[in-house]
Design an enzyme around this catalytic site. Structure first.
Site, PDB file in Angstrom:
ATOM      1  N   GLU A 321     -17.666  -4.801  -2.662  1.00 43.94           N
ATOM      2  CA  GLU A 321     -17.096  -5.484  -3.830  1.00 43.94           C
ATOM      3  C   GLU A 321     -15.576  -5.564  -3.774  1.00 43.94           C
ATOM      4  OE1 GLU A 321     -18.567  -4.749  -7.710  1.00 43.94           O
ATOM      5  OE2 GLU A 321     -20.669  -4.735  -7.103  1.00 43.94           O
ATOM      6  N   HIS A 595     -18.694   3.680  -9.211  1.00 42.11           N
ATOM      7  CA  HIS A 595     -19.577   4.297  -8.217  1.00 42.11           C
ATOM      8  C   HIS A 595     -18.949   5.587  -7.704  1.00 42.11           C
ATOM      9  CE1 HIS A 595     -22.523   0.940  -7.158  1.00 42.11           C
ATOM     10  NE2 HIS A 595     -21.721   0.397  -8.054  1.00 42.11           N
TER      11      HIS A 595
END
Length: 615
Positions: A321, A595
């Site tokens: 990402e 995350h």
């Protein structure tokens, strides 16, 4: 083969592409700011409440009017730029490559970085790490409760450098009755302050180890000020720390302790001289920092820890990402002193030929690969079966072949590293299973095409954000995929069953800035306590209309682990075998992403009986 740095075949095409993107960028940036001014993160809302700021509605109103007007004014130029930019994507290679010249020439007796096999030893060690950073354009990142993309990119790069660029210290206790292996990350090395006010979880520079200098970060006043960041000054790049220390601590309470041997200093960057003559080979201990060990240790137990710092001496880093181009450039500039070979801006744009990517791609794949080893070959494949919002990004698989070094018989030592990001929406396991099938096929084709008979393959690793876990009933289809029969998952017992020490890697977005998870040290303490981490790690997802019973009686609460590092032994050289030295859950990016990064350190051992024939 040496990869060219530019993704375009010549300077003329690259110049046309730059002109087209230059016409698009102002309109794109004003649209991004238009969305960002209307969206606030939970941290910004809390700060406004504490400061009793009542002018925010006016800021939103006038900001919306201003950026909307500027967007409309620049839209015609963006359309012209698009007409020039889109056709050129057919000539673009699906990644950019940065190669940093070595900061210093290697000594004559050192050769390549990896000295394990080259020095005649039968063991070498390799470190890998992966992290999903959510570096989307600022306006879109705010839907995930993360803002200030450019500022976060700089802070993430510095955090990675701080963790990786430090001595790899391991402490072993000689007594068999010892309580385990001590954690250098939590007890020996200075870490970020938990009391100083640090924005978005960034570490306090005053608390960094003295030998480390902050990485070179160029001042981008036009970008950073627009993003709300404070302009930074250019500082010299960090010098890689090559020290690797092994400290032996006697633990005998009945006798007067004898002096401990001096730490063994290893000047190799990735600690591959550990097996050389004169170095003591300490016993391995199961790492159980903070979380109680459940049951007796078995043959498949893995040394592990929860660390507030990235693992030292990571050799290959996979990031997901990293969609924003400016953020990717900032990461590249920050990481390049340590990782001399970087693949970024990976993926395709616009319309692609049938059979590759059939829909229009607004974003690249978001994959970012940083390696200390030279990249010999690289290949990218785009998943053709994306749906919904996921189809707007060119998610796929990036495969790379890296040159580790040469052995004493002048055979190449190579490794294969693959990184991916799978389909995201929950409940669409069929799509992810199709993508796993494609990954298996593409990896086999890449290795078959690029393998040479006179080389020694020492590792084959697959990592990334798989967007499914091993505990949710809704992900049962992916959990049983045959990929896990080829690649080994250090955290997995079998389909639907994790090892008892495993910790979920997906954080709940609404609570990203709570005090318990806002700093690396606080997040580390939270993950070490099962009852507390339940509040901040995403829970397993149940099937529709089926109640979820989790965890089962007597089992630990794990949560959703969707970030993986897998390794395969069947594809490496027949006389090599792998051994896990350590698995790490990293909390250093607390407040910077949703995350939890993970790291894996592999020992590759060449069978001594067959070492001569392998060479």
């Amino acid at each position: 083969m040496v990869l060219r740095e530019s993704p375009f075949p010549n300077c003329f095409v690259e110049g046309l592409h730059a002109v087209g993107w230059g016409l698009i960028l102002p309109c794109f940036w004003f649209l991004d700011r238009l969305i960002a001014v209307c969206m606030s993160t939970s941290l910004e809302r809390t700060q406004r409440h504490e400061q009793e700021c009542y002018l925010h509605p006016l800021k939103v109103f006038f900001g919306f009017i201003l950026f909307l007007a500027l967007f409309l004014v620049t839209a015609p130029l963006a359309f012209l730029g698009f007409l020039l930019w889109a056709p050129l994507q057919a000539a673009r290679r699906p990644f950019s490559y940065h190669q940093e010249p070595p900061s210093r020439p290697a000594p004559a007796d050192e050769g390549e970085r990896n000295l394990g096999f080259e020095a005649g030893a039968n063991k070498a060690t390799f470190g890998f790490a992966t992290a999903n950073l959510c570096l989307l354009p600022d306006g879109i990142a705010r839907f995930n409760n993360l803002g200030h993309t450019q500022r976060r990119a700089t802070a993430i790069g510095r955090s990675i450098v701080q963790g990786v660029n430090r001595p790899h210290i391991r402490i072993f206790v000689d007594s068999p009755s010892s309580c385990g292996t001590l954690s250098p990350s939590s007890s020996l090395l200075p870490g970020p302050s938990t009391t100083s006010p640090v924005s978005y979880g960034a570490t306090d520079p005053a608390c960094q180890p003295p030998p480390q200098a902050p990485p070179a970060v160029k001042a981008h006043s036009d970008e950073d000020q627009a993003d709300g960041a404070v302009p930074t000054t250019t500082t010299p790049p960090p010098k890689p720390i090559d020290t690797n220390c092994v400290v032996y601590v006697p633990c005998d309470d009945t006798e007067e302790p004898s002096p401990s041997p001096a730490p063994v200093i290893n000047t190799n960057q990735n600690s591959n001289q550990q097996g050389r003559k004169g170095h003591r080979n300490p016993p391995r201990a199961l790492r159980t920092q903070g979380v109680a060990q459940r049951g007796q240790a078995g043959p498949d137990d893995v040394p592990w820890e929860v660390s507030s710092l990235f693992p030292a001496n990571v050799d290959i880093l996979c990031l997901e990402e990293v969609f924003d181009k400016r953020a990717a450039l900032k990461l590249t500039n920050t990481l390049k002193p340590l990782f001399n070979h970087i693949l970024y801006d990976v993926g395709v744009y616009a319309w692609q030929p049938p059979g590759s990517c059939s829909s229009f791609k607004f974003f690249n794949s978001g994959l970012f690969l940083a390696s200390r080893y030279p990249v010999l070959e690289a290949q990218y494949h785009c998943f053709p079966n994306g749906r919904g919002e996921d189809a707007l990004a060119a998610k796929g698989l990036l495969s790379a072949k890296v040159l580790v070094g040469q052995n004493q018989k002048e055979k190449k030592l190579v490794g294969y590293f693959n990184c991916t990001h799978l389909h995201a929406p929950e409940g669409e396991g069929e799509i992810r299973c199709e993508q796993l099938n494609m990954i298996t096929k593409w990896i086999q084709e890449f290795q078959a095409t690029n393998s040479e008979p006179d080389e020694v393959v020492v590792f084959d690793v697959l990592s990334g954000d798989f967007n499914f876990d091993n505990c949710s009933p809704v992900d049962s289809l992916e959990q049983k995929h045959s990929l896990f029969e080829e690649y080994r998952d250090p955290c997995r017992v079998g389909p639907g069953q994790e090892k008892p020490w495993v910790i979920g890697t997906l954080l709940e977005q609404p609570t990203l800035y709570h005090e318990d998870v806002r700093t690396p040290e606080n997040l580390q303490r939270t993950l070490e306590r099962e009852e507390v981490r339940k509040q901040y790690i995403s829970s397993p997802v149940a099937l529709d209309s089926c109640p979820l019973v989790y965890p089962e009686l007597g089992q630990p609460w794990v949560g959703r682990r969707i970030d993986y590092i897998l390794y395969r032994e069947s594809s490496i050289s027949k006389h090599c075998r792998t051994e896990i030295e350590e698995f790490t859950f990293v909390t250093q990016l607390a407040g910077l992403t949703d995350h939890i990064p993970v790291g894996l350190r592999l020992n590759v051992i060449l069978d001594s009986d067959n070492a001569q024939s392998e060479e």
